[in-house]
Design a protein around this motif. Structure first.
Motif, PDB file in Angstrom:
ATOM      1  N   LYS A  82       0.795  -1.109  -0.178  1.00 15.50           N
ATOM      2  CA  LYS A  82       0.095  -0.119  -0.150  1.00 15.50           C
ATOM      3  C   LYS A  82       0.947   1.332  -0.120  1.00 15.50           C
ATOM      4  CE  LYS A  82      -3.922  -1.600   2.838  1.00 15.50           C
ATOM      5  NZ  LYS A  82      -4.860  -1.276   4.207  1.00 15.50           N
ATOM      6  N   ASP A  84       0.538   4.664   1.621  1.00 16.17           N
ATOM      7  CA  ASP A  84      -0.377   5.743   2.191  1.00 16.17           C
ATOM      8  C   ASP A  84       0.385   6.375   3.283  1.00 16.17           C
ATOM      9  OD1 ASP A  84      -0.182   3.770   4.129  1.00 16.17           O
ATOM     10  OD2 ASP A  84      -2.348   3.039   3.941  1.00 16.17           O
ATOM     11  N   TYR A  85      -0.137   7.167   4.160  1.00 13.09           N
ATOM     12  CA  TYR A  85       0.467   7.922   4.944  1.00 13.09           C
ATOM     13  C   TYR A  85       0.959   7.136   6.188  1.00 13.09           C
ATOM     14  CZ  TYR A  85      -3.489   7.185   8.479  1.00 13.09           C
ATOM     15  OH  TYR A  85      -4.228   6.610   9.170  1.00 13.09           O
TER      16      TYR A  85
END
Length: 150
Positions: A82, A84-85
């Motif tokens: 993934k 993301d943050y």
């Protein structure tokens, strides 16, 4: 550009080099503002030597943080599959905790530094205020096309 330049290792190296440059510049600023040169015996150019030591210290610290941050972020991204943050936050926590925990020589300073960097990274990523959007392409300030002959 080849896929070699986009590899996690190259990104980590670029992060470390960028950190080294930024840290060296910041070390110069700090040395200029706070480290008033003392006159020392048997030391040629004491102000310059003290400034260079401070530049080196900050440069190495920033390089370690930058390299660890990008390296851990890339590792987490490859494991989680993934983007993301969370990857950035984990990278920031590990780099902050490792580098500043080592310098502060305490678990408390490691946790505080790691948490601060992780919070900052996550806040920037969630808010969309990232300093760079990594879309896998590199852009240069010049063109590779030849100008037409007049």
């Amino acid at each position: 550009m080849g896929s070699e330049e986009d590899s996690p290792v190259m990104k980590t190296v670029k992060g470390a080099v960028t950190g080294l440059a930024a840290g060296t510049i910041w070390g110069t600023v700090v040395a200029t503002w706070y480290d008033v040169p003392r006159v020392e015996r048997h030391v040629a150019l004491p102000g310059l030597i003290r400034t260079l030591k401070m530049c080196g210290s900050y440069g190495v610290t920033f390089a370690a943080v930058g390299g660890l941050y990008i390296g851990v972020e890339q590792l987490v991204q490859s494991q989680r599959k993934k983007r993301d943050y969370v990857n950035g936050a984990i990278g920031a926590f590990v780099s902050g905790a490792t580098v500043y925990g080592y310098r502060g020589r305490s678990i408390q300073s490691a946790i505080i530094a790691g948490s601060c960097l992780a919070f900052t990274s996550a806040a920037l990523d969630i808010g969309g205020n990232t300093t760079k959007v990594d879309n896998g392409k590199e852009y240069y300030a010049y063109t590779t096309e030849k100008k037409p002959a007049h």
